[in-house]
Design a protein around this motif. Sequence first.
Motif, PDB file in Angstrom:
ATOM      1  N   ARG A   1       0.834  -1.204   0.000  1.00 34.74           N
ATOM      2  CA  ARG A   1       0.000   0.000   0.000  1.00 34.74           C
ATOM      3  C   ARG A   1       0.865   1.248   0.000  1.00 34.74           C
ATOM      4  N   ARG A   2       0.349   2.276  -0.667  1.00 34.70           N
ATOM      5  CA  ARG A   2       0.967   3.600  -0.607  1.00 34.70           C
ATOM      6  C   ARG A   2       0.386   4.335   0.589  1.00 34.70           C
ATOM      7  N   VAL A   3       1.237   5.042   1.297  1.00 34.51           N
ATOM      8  CA  VAL A   3       0.851   5.675   2.561  1.00 34.51           C
ATOM      9  C   VAL A   3       0.716   7.174   2.374  1.00 34.51           C
ATOM     10  N   GLU A   4      -0.399   7.720   2.811  1.00 36.20           N
ATOM     11  CA  GLU A   4      -0.584   9.168   2.878  1.00 36.20           C
ATOM     12  C   GLU A   4      -0.506   9.566   4.348  1.00 36.20           C
ATOM     13  N   PRO A   5       0.570  10.244   4.759  1.00 37.92           N
ATOM     14  CA  PRO A   5       0.726  10.578   6.170  1.00 37.92           C
ATOM     15  C   PRO A   5      -0.453  11.392   6.706  1.00 37.92           C
ATOM     16  N   GLU A   6      -0.879  11.053   7.914  1.00 38.23           N
ATOM     17  CA  GLU A   6      -1.965  11.778   8.564  1.00 38.23           C
ATOM     18  C   GLU A   6      -1.487  13.159   9.016  1.00 38.23           C
ATOM     19  N   PRO A   7      -2.381  14.176   8.986  1.00 42.24           N
ATOM     20  CA  PRO A   7      -1.978  15.528   9.389  1.00 42.24           C
ATOM     21  C   PRO A   7      -1.483  15.614  10.831  1.00 42.24           C
TER      22      PRO A   7
ATOM     23  N   LEU B   1      -2.191  -7.623   9.797  1.00 43.53           N
ATOM     24  CA  LEU B   1      -1.194  -8.538  10.332  1.00 43.53           C
ATOM     25  C   LEU B   1      -1.858  -9.756  10.962  1.00 43.53           C
ATOM     26  N   ARG B   2      -1.144 -10.876  10.923  1.00 40.34           N
ATOM     27  CA  ARG B   2      -1.599 -12.058  11.660  1.00 40.34           C
ATOM     28  C   ARG B   2      -0.897 -12.112  13.016  1.00 40.34           C
ATOM     29  N   ARG B   3      -0.942 -10.992  13.679  1.00 40.06           N
ATOM     30  CA  ARG B   3      -0.528 -10.845  15.069  1.00 40.06           C
ATOM     31  C   ARG B   3      -1.551  -9.918  15.687  1.00 40.06           C
ATOM     32  N   SER B   4      -2.442 -10.463  16.523  1.00 37.08           N
ATOM     33  CA  SER B   4      -3.643  -9.741  16.938  1.00 37.08           C
ATOM     34  C   SER B   4      -3.386  -8.670  17.985  1.00 37.08           C
ATOM     35  N   ASP B   5      -2.143  -8.528  18.468  1.00 34.82           N
ATOM     36  CA  ASP B   5      -1.873  -7.503  19.478  1.00 34.82           C
ATOM     37  C   ASP B   5      -0.681  -6.633  19.089  1.00 34.82           C
ATOM     38  N   ALA B   6      -0.523  -6.387  17.784  1.00 33.32           N
ATOM     39  CA  ALA B   6       0.592  -5.566  17.321  1.00 33.32           C
ATOM     40  C   ALA B   6       0.135  -4.638  16.200  1.00 33.32           C
ATOM     41  N   ALA B   7       0.799  -3.485  16.098  1.00 37.24           N
ATOM     42  CA  ALA B   7       0.506  -2.527  15.037  1.00 37.24           C
ATOM     43  C   ALA B   7       1.764  -1.727  14.731  1.00 37.24           C
ATOM     44  N   LEU B   8       1.894  -1.307  13.467  1.00 43.39           N
ATOM     45  CA  LEU B   8       3.026  -0.510  13.021  1.00 43.39           C
ATOM     46  C   LEU B   8       2.527   0.848  12.555  1.00 43.39           C
ATOM     47  N   TYR B   9       3.239   1.911  12.958  1.00 44.28           N
ATOM     48  CA  TYR B   9       2.871   3.288  12.626  1.00 44.28           C
ATOM     49  C   TYR B   9       4.059   4.022  12.007  1.00 44.28           C
ATOM     50  N   LEU B  10       3.751   5.000  11.173  1.00 44.13           N
ATOM     51  CA  LEU B  10       4.697   6.020  10.752  1.00 44.13           C
ATOM     52  C   LEU B  10       4.438   7.250  11.607  1.00 44.13           C
ATOM     53  N   VAL B  11       5.493   7.771  12.232  1.00 40.39           N
ATOM     54  CA  VAL B  11       5.371   8.946  13.092  1.00 40.39           C
ATOM     55  C   VAL B  11       6.211  10.063  12.485  1.00 40.39           C
ATOM     56  N   THR B  12       5.612  11.242  12.299  1.00 39.35           N
ATOM     57  CA  THR B  12       6.326  12.373  11.714  1.00 39.35           C
ATOM     58  C   THR B  12       6.088  13.632  12.538  1.00 39.35           C
ATOM     59  N   ALA B  13       7.078  14.510  12.515  1.00 39.75           N
ATOM     60  CA  ALA B  13       6.957  15.801  13.190  1.00 39.75           C
ATOM     61  C   ALA B  13       7.871  16.794  12.487  1.00 39.75           C
TER      62      ALA B  13
END
Length: 269
Positions: free
Chosen positions: A154-160, A181-193
Amino acid sequence: MAPVTPDTVVAVTDASTRPRADLRRAAERYRSEPAEGIETRHAFSFAGHYDPKNTHFGALLACNEETLAPGAGFDEHKHRDTEILTWVVEGALAHRDGDGHAGVVRPGMLQHLGAGSGVTHTERNVGGAQVPVRFLQLWLQPDTFDAPPVYGLRRVEPEPDGLTLLASGLPRHAGSAALRLRRSDAALYLVTAGPWEQLPTLPEAPYRYLHLTAGGLGYRTVPGPHGAGHSMSPGDSVRATGPAFADPMAGPEGAELLLLEMHSAVSYG
């Protein structure tokens, strides 16, 4: 990348989950050259490099920084029961697997390969490239084993607000645009500032892995004036347990990092 499966990793009990922000510098990563034109820097034990005190963090089995020269790449190899997430920093990475999936991963795109019951694939610097491709790859232990392989790009559009969900197995993210994901208690994020900005409020979890991909970042080990201050440069990572990693602020060039939220550790047996 050369295959690693859960049965090739020796289980080691995680250290106490008391609040801690463990900073690991880019230069401390183990360096290898698995083939001509390939440089890999490993955050954890991997292949011929084994450190019994550094086999995983939370559900994360591997976090490798890869650089492939023009014309270089990983020949066909097999993975099994591993969730593999790929984020390109520079250049373009060509993927092709034995189930007929093919794609080119570029900056601003995330690739997910759920190896499941077994899949073969190749990863190469895109054909005709004049520059290296640099990418980060994270391997997670799934909590569903021997399932059919899955592939997503997927192409990612960063959140404001600076916190963009990339991939997740968490129930609260069902139906979102995130790769599943097939891991029910994990998530990956892009963080920007932006320059000198505070990072957005980050998800809380027993285990959080943060990898700075661009810019600079300062933080305290715990909230308030008694927390020790540290700074991060590209390639540095932090293994945070509980509420550690406080008051993060971007440096003069802003900050971009990947954040992996995990609510349990690896398990074997």
